[in-house]
Scaffold this active site. Structure first.
Site, PDB file in Angstrom:
ATOM      1  N   ARG A   7       0.893  -1.116  -0.214  1.00 43.51           N
ATOM      2  CA  ARG A   7       0.378  -0.143  -0.233  1.00 43.51           C
ATOM      3  C   ARG A   7       1.030   1.148  -0.060  1.00 43.51           C
ATOM      4  O   ARG A   7       0.212   2.562  -0.594  1.00 43.51           O
ATOM      5  CB  ARG A   7      -1.316   0.599   0.898  1.00 43.51           C
ATOM      6  CG  ARG A   7      -2.400   1.518   0.953  1.00 43.51           C
ATOM      7  CD  ARG A   7      -3.016   1.142   1.928  1.00 43.51           C
ATOM      8  NE  ARG A   7      -4.294  -0.061   1.934  1.00 43.51           N
ATOM      9  CZ  ARG A   7      -5.451   0.724   0.838  1.00 43.51           C
ATOM     10  NH1 ARG A   7      -5.441   1.867   0.853  1.00 43.51           N
ATOM     11  NH2 ARG A   7      -6.094  -0.238   0.754  1.00 43.51           N
TER      12      ARG A   7
ATOM     13  N   GLU B 146      -9.571   6.024   7.403  1.00 46.45           N
ATOM     14  CA  GLU B 146      -8.274   6.865   6.616  1.00 46.45           C
ATOM     15  C   GLU B 146      -7.518   8.389   6.570  1.00 46.45           C
ATOM     16  O   GLU B 146      -7.136   8.764   6.458  1.00 46.45           O
ATOM     17  CB  GLU B 146      -7.644   5.331   6.123  1.00 46.45           C
ATOM     18  CG  GLU B 146      -7.726   4.097   7.065  1.00 46.45           C
ATOM     19  CD  GLU B 146      -7.331   2.605   6.286  1.00 46.45           C
ATOM     20  OE1 GLU B 146      -8.054   2.726   5.600  1.00 46.45           O
ATOM     21  OE2 GLU B 146      -6.366   2.433   6.243  1.00 46.45           O
TER      22      GLU B 146
END
Lengths: 490, 783
Positions: B327, B730
């Site tokens: 990621r 997030e």
């Protein structure tokens, strides 16, 4: 000898509690959660830093019944003799109506995971009781000892600003029972010494200071506990056996501040909170410094006497007090001796305190009108952090512009709080000019060999220490702001 | 939550439907202390307490483990080591078998759990742990990233490479080139409620574990494997966590497993709760990274090619390090189009605790690399970094492809950033700051505006599924359960709002119930910001199934076409009549209509070929922008955040109050990561910052003095997500990168903005001061 009582007595949420069997290391938090099943008070860190365990402790002082937020995790149960402990469970009304502090937090979305929330409720309650319409600055100060990991605090501060709109705290539970509580606590003051248990389970609460002297005479190696903001961790973190324990936090004779002939005498049991208005009024530079010691809960519990007696190299009070020329009175039985504070600190973990002796008071000479005094703390986080470097500067300039007197002391730069004697020497007798300051900077290496640790590197400590002297000089010469500011002047 | 007072059935709206700024479902219980966390639960009679014994070396083997004194300590009931694991001694979430519950011989980090003590009280168990005598054959430990990648670097997971175009050639051919590296520190989750589990044994070897976990299904599997029982013998339940942030995605496994083994061994309930210091020492954190970058660019500041290496300290096992470092690469572009790019990850083995998920999951570290590159280009050309940012945004023909070959279809960057720039008054304030700095010798100000583009979906495609269970009782009240967990983020209330909206009943008619593997199976972690996207859809699906049955029933019973049946607030219109919802439900029950349904959802469109580095790993992107102004003290490095202006889009928010809280909270948490939260290991591999006394998360007095947050409500999700909302857990975290860059801007002012400060994170006062000193030196050298 004082009359002896074999139990501690206190109020818990208005209810009378008497305990004859109290372990000296038992914390208030464990008592609440494990014994009383009052689980609203949470354990977040067990070291007095996160505030999830904040409760109010009411005690009688000369002004009457005073409630203060404290960290239940590092407060020893026995030290609550004669106090009123108030937990979050005491706030909601029997009919289910939320307390104004609680309702404000609900309506302003001041909780997310909710684990820290009871602690915030109690800290805000304490604030609302003394300051019904707090400024943002006052709110931030009141919350220095409460960590929240979810909200970013913005919603909590919004709620705090709105509390007064949710009802009058004059008719809240603690206000309603104020007289009754005062009467009960007054009745509990029987002038007796409390003694419970033997050996490793032994604890004593002396009746008064003379009694303390007697107790320590008989048990010179007992652990003295005032605010427990340090000793509490010996137990919760290191599981040290500290018995026999002598609790001195409740001794009113040690909790006095008086001024005489230009000297402020602070009893060893005076908390930071209690000392703050006196010190800030007479030595203004100490106000902002004291506001950055611990959080509100720690300032309510911790004492200047304890901060000195435990001899930490990073205690926040010794450097400024040394710079001010403070003296320390130690007492053993009926014998007292008074020494310069700086001489008390011998080496890391080693203080000039003999067995059976206790710190009775610190005497702080007020700086003369022509003196300049400043004290600054540098830490990784502005508030509720332990010092990386703390510098205190006390200087007098003669009429001819030369430095007539300099007392400079630092914390975090050596194994003890320490005077910068070489730096002082480099300044005294010289003109107070940038050139003199620049020259004095080279003296720091003679005074200090700081260490590197998780708070700061040696290099940073040295640089910041020197730069604080520069700041001290610049303060006298103007030219834009010299510090970043969070709290506008109180 | 059910009430029975008469309701005004003619109302035009329900209370608390989708989009309502409703309070958190537990808010009133949070403030009274009535919300029950696991440690607050009434303990079943006979409950014992376990505690973990931790290693005191970072690397080596155990030569001898003498636990005699531990066993004989007061109150001790049992002592557990590797040989006491009935099933498989492994809790590797990656399935790599690299993470023992207790090691047999080999110790791989300081603080590794080696054994557990079960005793009458927690205190007794904790004290007994200290009596262990363990002899180690100590070996040199690999602690730091730089050490770890020297020589033949050992990796804990397979690295990823993303590439598009020929980066090497593009950089070589560029008019300007530069390279550098930056360090981004890790972060402890510092959930206020520490790890905890309470295991209650049942019959036939069954066990129920109350676990503070974001991933009940994984805990279930781990406990089953460790006990050697089928998954159906294990039930995991979690009503709420006192914070998670990724720290309870895999890290809760150990505690649940040990409690379960202890419960099996003793036949009694066992609770395990470590002290904060042990929690911080023994559980994983956000990965720290060493990022190497090289960039080629032209005179205007157009990036032509980049080459990036993301090396991460992963610790001793894989845990989630593979997907985390993946990621990071997925966000090495942040908001910027790279005409040619090569990015590789290095998930490095170290003798430190195994790092794990943390809000953003590598994305924040990935973006730091991108933003550093922007800064480098800006300083090299003497331009405002914001100008370089805007110049390189995705957008325009041929400028929409990410390094992983996904097209950016829903690009809102330009509009979001323009709104942020406008509302912050960026241009005027930059001038004012320059004027201030001109006059102010000691205090310097800085400003930065940074964007966020964050990919939403688990990059492991199969995790993008969810289930829900909805019952309608005969009084019209509704029972809701789903696979998502509540850690404070407001998932439960959002999903309940979705269900209330579906049935058109007031929110207080929907009972939110604890997440349990017994009701909804095979769930994914509540992570990757996906909670409401996935579970909201699954719950909607369940509610719609029941609704459809009610419609079918009403159509038949009342003889009206389905199209003439509508769910109105508190009632159902059936042809010409309006029937209160509870009444219709009762009628349906009498007619033997099933009033319970299991819902399911899987995210469409996504796919990912990791070997090829191609696909569409993300269903959509979430966007935001933040402008931050700071003041720094150039004598001490201390700073304050003066003002922050955020514009963040949440699509059609399911609950604007909850979303605002996620944005404010995420930002401040991100700010902590980049400023005062510093993890320090000593040369022995001991974590020195293992409690709030030494590890400094932001306080109320650290939050921005002025904090303006705007939810961009003009955008709805281009994809048909639940009510067209967007994930919000997030993305706002990374808005805090603007704080680091504002600090950098302030530092840069001491050298006339001619030298890139290359400020590493966390930018502690020490790092700020040292950067100031370096720039002053370099500027003096240049002059």
């Amino acid at each position: 000898m004082a009359r002896v009582r074999r139990e501690i007595r206190f109020l818990l949420n208005g209810r009378r509690i008497a305990l004859a069997n109290v372990q000296p290391e038992c914390t208030l938090l464990d008592f609440l959660r494990l014994e009383c099943r009052l689980t609203g008070t949470k354990e977040g860190c067990a070291e007095g830093d996160c505030g999830a365990c904040t409760v109010l402790v009411g005690r009688l002082d000369e002004t009457g019944l005073v409630y203060e937020g404290v960290n239940a995790c590092i407060r020893f149960l026995a030290s609550l003799d004669g106090c009123h402990v108030v937990t979050v469970e005491h706030l909601k009304r029997a009919d289910g109506t939320l307390h104004p502090v609680q309702q404000a937090l609900v309506d302003h979305h001041g909780s997310q995971c909710g684990f820290c929330t009871p602690g915030f409720v109690m800290s805000l309650y304490a604030l609302a009781m003394r300051t019904p319409h707090p400024s943002t600055t006052e709110i931030e100060k009141a919350l220095q000892g409460n960590l929240c990991r979810c909200t970013g605090y913005e919603s909590i501060v919004r709620a705090a600003r709105a509390i007064s709109a949710y009802g009058d705290l004059r008719d809240d539970p603690l206000a309603a029972e104020r007289e009754a509580v005062t009467a009960e606590l007054t009745a509990m003051r029987d002038g007796a010494r409390v003694e419970i248990g033997e050996g490793r389970a032994r604890l004593v609460i002396p009746a008064n200071v003379d009694d303390l002297a007697e107790v320590l005479g008989a048990e010179p190696h007992a652990t003295l506990v005032a605010g427990a903001t340090d000793v509490g961790l010996w137990v919760t973190k290191f599981m040290r056996d500290i018995a026999p324990v002598v609790f001195i936090g409740g001794l009113s004779q040690l909790r006095t501040v008086r001024e005489e002939d230009g000297v402020l005498t602070i009893g060893a049991g005076v908390s930071y909170t209690q000392a703050m208005p006196h010190l800030a009024a007479r030595i203004p530079a100490l106000g902002p410094l004291f506001e950055r010691i611990g959080g509100e809960q720690v300032r309510n519990q911790g004492t200047i006497g304890g901060n000195i007696a435990n001899g930490s190299p990073i205690g926040d009070t010794p450097p400024p007090l040394i710079a001010l020329g403070a003296r320390l009175t130690l007492r053993h039985g009926e014998t007292r001796r008074t020494i310069p504070l700086e001489d008390f600190f011998i080496d890391y973990g080693k203080q000039d305190r003999r067995p059976g002796e206790f710190v009775e008071a610190v005497h702080v000479p007020l700086p003369s009108a022509d003196a300049r005094f400043a004290a600054w703390k540098v830490s990784k986080r502005r508030d509720e952090d332990i010092t990386a470097v703390l510098g205190a500067f006390h200087l007098r300039i003669a009429d001819d512009g030369t430095v007539a007197m300099a007392r400079i002391a630092y914390g975090g730069m050596a194994a003890t709080p320490k005077r910068a004697r070489a730096v002082e020497e480099a300044l005294v007798g010289k003109p107070w000019t940038p050139a003199t300051v620049e020259e004095a900077l080279s003296a720091y290496e003679r005074d200090f060999t700081p260490i590197s640790d998780m708070r700061a590197s040696a290099e940073y400590r040295m640089l910041a220490a020197k730069n604080l002297l520069k700041r001290f000089f610049l303060e006298t010469s103007g030219g834009g702001p010299l510090q970043v500011t969070r709290h506008e002047a109180a | 939550m059910t009430t029975h007072e008469a309701r005004d059935i003619a109302r035009s709206r329900i209370a608390g439907g989708a989009g309502a700024a409703h309070r958190h479902d537990s808010a009133h219980k949070h403030v009274t202390g009535e919300a029950i966390y696991i440690d607050d639960m009434a303990e079943p009679a006979g409950t014992l307490h376990a505690y973990l014994g931790l290693s005191t070396v970072a690397c080596g083997t155990m030569r001898a483990m003498d636990l005699k004194q531990v066993e004989e300590a007061p109150g001790v009931v049992a002592v557990l080591t590797a040989k006491d694991v009935p099933g498989v001694n492994d809790i590797s979430p990656a399935g790599l078998h690299d993470e023992p519950i207790f090691p047999e011989k080999r110790v791989e980090f300081f603080g590794q759990p080696l054994f557990a003590v079960v005793a009458q009280t927690r205190e007794a168990a904790r004290r007994a742990c200290r009596l262990a005598k363990i002899e180690y054959a100590e070996e040199p430990a690999i602690i730091d990233i730089a050490e770890a990648r020297a020589g033949a670097a050992r990796l804990v997971a397979r690295p990823l490479q993303l590439s598009r175009g020929d980066a090497t050639r593009a950089i070589a051919a560029a008019p300007h080139r530069l390279k550098g590296s930056m360090r981004a520190g890790g972060q402890d989750h510092f959930y206020l409620e520490g790890q905890i589990a309470l295991a209650v044994p049942g019959e036939d070897g069954d066990v129920t574990v109350h676990s503070s976990t974001q991933h009940p299904s994984e805990v279930q599997h781990m406990v089953a494997h460790a006990l050697g029982v089928p998954a159906n013998a294990v039930t995991i339940e979690v009503r709420r966590m006192g914070g998670g942030f990724g720290g309870k995605e895999t890290q809760a496994n150990l505690f649940a497993v040990v409690a379960a083994i202890a419960a099996r061994r003793t036949g009694r309930p066992v609770k395990l709760r470590p002290d904060r210091d042990d929690d911080m020492t023994a559980t994983g954190k956000r990965h720290d990274f060493l990022i190497d970058y090289e960039v080629g660019f032209d005179d205007e500041g157009n990036i032509l090619g980049v080459d990036l290496t993301y090396a991460a300290r992963c610790g001793f096992s894989a845990d989630l390090s593979g997907p985390v470092t993946d990621r990071a690469l997925f966000h090495c572009d942040n908001a910027y189009y790279y005409p040619a790019v090569r990015a590789v990850s290095q998930p490095l083995y170290t003798n430190t605790v195994s790092n794990t998920a943390f809000r953003g999951f590598g994305g924040p570290q990935g973006m730091l690399g991108a933003e550093r590159i922007i800064d480098e280009v800006a300083f090299a050309l003497g331009k405002d970094p914001l100008e370089i940012r805007k110049r390189n945004f995705y957008g325009g023909a041929g400028r929409n492809v990410t390094p992983y070959h996904q097209e950016v279809e829903d690009n809102l960057l330009a509009r979001i950033v323009a709104q942020a720039e406008e509302s912050a008054g960026y241009a005027a304030r930059r001038q004012a700051i320059a004027a201030f700095n001109e006059k102010s010798a000691i205090v310097k100000r800085g400003i930065a505006l940074t964007p966020v583009k964050f990919g939403i979906s688990f990059t492991a495609t199969h995790f993008n599924q969810a289930g829900a269970l909805v019952h309608v009782y005969t009084d019209g009240s509704v029972h809701l359960n789903h696979g998502g967990t509540e850690m404070g983020q407001g998932l439960y209330i959002k999903v309940a709002q979705v269900v209330a909206e579906e049935f058109q009943i007031d929110l207080d008619q929907v009972k939110i119930t604890a997440t349990t593997t017994g009701k909804v199976p095979n769930t994914s972690a509540t992570a990757a910001s996906s909670g409401s996207d996935l579970n909201g859809m699954a719950a909607q699906d369940a509610a719609r199934q029941i609704k459809n049955r009610l419609i079918d029933f009403a159509a038949e019973r009342h003889g009206v076409p389905r199209e003439q049946i509508a769910f109105l607030p508190g009632r159902v219109r059936v042809g010409n009549q309006e029937i209160p919802f509870p009444e219709l439900v009762r009628e349906a029950y009498m007619a033997r209509v099933q009033l319970s349904a299991a819902g399911f959802y899987k995210t469409p469109k996504i796919h990912w070929d990791r070997e090829a580095g191609r696909g569409r790993p993300f269903y959509y992107f979430a966007y935001g922008a933040a402008c931050t102004e700071v003041s720094i003290d150039t004598l001490t490095g201390e700073y304050v955040v003066e003002r922050v202006d955020i514009v963040h889009e949440t699509g059609r928010s399911l609950n604007p109050a909850i979303d605002l809280g996620q944005i404010e909270g995420g930002f401040v948490q991100g700010m902590g990561w980049l400023t005062t939260e510093e993890l320090v290991w000593d040369e022995k591999g001991r974590l020195m910052t293992h409690a709030p006394s030494t590890y400094k998360i932001p306080l109320a007095s650290d939050r921005p003095k002025v904090f303006n947050v705007t939810l961009a409500d003009w955008a709805e999700n281009a994809e048909p997500t639940i009510h067209r909302s967007k994930a919000v857990g997030e993305p706002p975290f990374m808005l805090a990168i603007s704080v680091l860059h504002a600090l950098s801007d302030a530092v840069a002012s001491v050298a006339g903005h001619t030298i890139c400060p290359r400020l590493d994170a966390p930018a502690t006062p020490e790092r700020v001061l040292m950067a100031v000193e370096r720039l002053k030196r370099e500027a003096a050298g240049k002059a």
